[in-house]
Design an enzyme around this catalytic site. Sequence first.
Site, PDB file in Angstrom:
ATOM      1  N   LYS A 206       0.858  -1.189   0.000  1.00 53.00           N
ATOM      2  CA  LYS A 206       0.000   0.000   0.000  1.00 53.00           C
ATOM      3  C   LYS A 206       0.891   1.236   0.000  1.00 53.00           C
ATOM      4  O   LYS A 206       1.717   1.419   0.890  1.00 53.00           O
ATOM      5  CB  LYS A 206      -0.910  -0.003   1.219  1.00 53.00           C
ATOM      6  CG  LYS A 206      -1.760   1.255   1.299  1.00 53.00           C
ATOM      7  CD  LYS A 206      -2.823   1.174   2.377  1.00 53.00           C
ATOM      8  CE  LYS A 206      -3.576   2.490   2.453  1.00 53.00           C
ATOM      9  NZ  LYS A 206      -4.623   2.463   3.485  1.00 53.00           N
ATOM     10  N   LYS A 259      -2.137  -1.498  -3.826  1.00 48.29           N
ATOM     11  CA  LYS A 259      -3.014  -0.335  -3.772  1.00 48.29           C
ATOM     12  C   LYS A 259      -2.198   0.936  -3.834  1.00 48.29           C
ATOM     13  O   LYS A 259      -1.232   1.029  -3.089  1.00 48.29           O
ATOM     14  CB  LYS A 259      -3.795  -0.385  -2.460  1.00 48.29           C
ATOM     15  CG  LYS A 259      -4.663   0.825  -2.203  1.00 48.29           C
ATOM     16  CD  LYS A 259      -5.248   0.749  -0.824  1.00 48.29           C
ATOM     17  CE  LYS A 259      -6.089   1.990  -0.584  1.00 48.29           C
ATOM     18  NZ  LYS A 259      -6.602   2.069   0.752  1.00 48.29           N
TER      19      LYS A 259
HETATM   20  C1  PBG Z   1      -6.988   3.865   5.316  1.00 48.85           C
HETATM   21  C2  PBG Z   1      -7.530   3.595   3.970  1.00 48.85           C
HETATM   22  C3  PBG Z   1      -7.438   4.476   2.899  1.00 48.85           C
HETATM   23  C4  PBG Z   1      -8.086   3.889   1.829  1.00 48.85           C
HETATM   24  C5  PBG Z   1      -8.569   2.651   2.252  1.00 48.85           C
HETATM   25  N1  PBG Z   1      -8.204   2.483   3.596  1.00 48.85           N
HETATM   26  C6  PBG Z   1      -6.877   5.838   2.819  1.00 48.85           C
HETATM   27  C7  PBG Z   1      -5.605   6.130   3.462  1.00 48.85           C
HETATM   28  O1  PBG Z   1      -4.717   5.276   3.589  1.00 48.85           O
HETATM   29  O2  PBG Z   1      -5.450   7.281   3.872  1.00 48.85           O
HETATM   30  C8  PBG Z   1      -8.210   4.526   0.500  1.00 48.85           C
HETATM   31  C9  PBG Z   1      -9.179   3.948  -0.461  1.00 48.85           C
HETATM   32  C10 PBG Z   1      -9.462   4.824  -1.623  1.00 48.85           C
HETATM   33  O3  PBG Z   1      -8.837   5.867  -1.847  1.00 48.85           O
HETATM   34  O4  PBG Z   1     -10.368   4.437  -2.370  1.00 48.85           O
HETATM   35  N2  PBG Z   1      -6.749   2.835   6.170  1.00 48.85           N
END
Ligand code: PBG
Length: 334
Positions: A206, A259
Amino acid sequence: MTSNQTTPATELIYRPRRLRRTPTLRRMVQETHLTANDLIYPVFVMEGEGQKVEIASMPGCYRYTLDLLLKEIADAAALGVNAVALFPVISSGKKDDTGSESYNEEGLVQQTVKAIKKAIPDIVVITDVALDPFTTHGHDGVVDDNGVILNDPTVEILVKMALSQAAAGADMVAPSDMMDGRVGAIRKALDAAGYFDVGILAYSAKYASAYYGPFRDALDSAPKFGDKKTYQMDAANAREALKEVALDIAEGADIVMVKPALAYLDIICQVKAATNLPVAAYNVSGEYAMIKAAAQQGWIDEKKVILETLTSMKRAGADLILTYFAKEVALMLR
Ligand code: PBG
């Protein structure tokens, strides 16, 4: 077949265009197939009743109260979507420094999971394990006085959160926090509590991405200070993704995820080559917003761009795609 040229222009033996000549031929040699089975639908739940509120930066996406969310999920299921990923909108009064609401057995997520499993038992419910929707500061972990995100104290809370979600009936928990060692800690705790069959969809690679902006609007969860670069990955790194994936597999992940997806197709491809586990990709909020915005301007053909984009993720190696387009796509693929 009659020739349209009496004398060949060249001495070509291979003419790849032969296999592109008709729709039937093209279907025969199509390498990648997008189906509703590939889709996981991320949904936003908020407290209250009888309401749905559109997210300004994600047109067509809503925060739903539980009653309306059940309808939305039933619709998605009827179109062939197999799974939802649940994200809660937590009212500011319930947020604190350590996100303690996250493991409230009667919290919004826990109640929602129970209600979904009761109303639509067949749908796979995946819950998010991360503190950011629940913390006043919007970080995914516990923060010390110097603004440092503390790893191990955070993992302890994530474990409680995952256990409460499993107790509520979640089929799979999905740690999206990027703390070190959380997959192993969660696996151990789930097993010790008898939740052998609750899976872990690990957000393994991520990245610290600007593509999450609209999601943070949706949850009102943008970090109040700093950024997430001490836990989420640097967009410039690929080998590090393989390291993260290897660790999560060693710790017991059932599915690994990359991601965001679109700007990271190379990572999806490399991860796919590195593991036999299913690989998921998250077509994130900013990717959704870009397509919606351009389509609203009339600058692109929305449906075609959506299908091309998701197909590219499958082609790169994704077995599963989390996408806000899930319902639309399932409908298109009918
Ligand atoms: C946070 C989380 C995020 C997303 C999913 N879980 C955002 C972040 O890390 O700040 C983003 C998903 C998206 O942008 O569609 N745990």
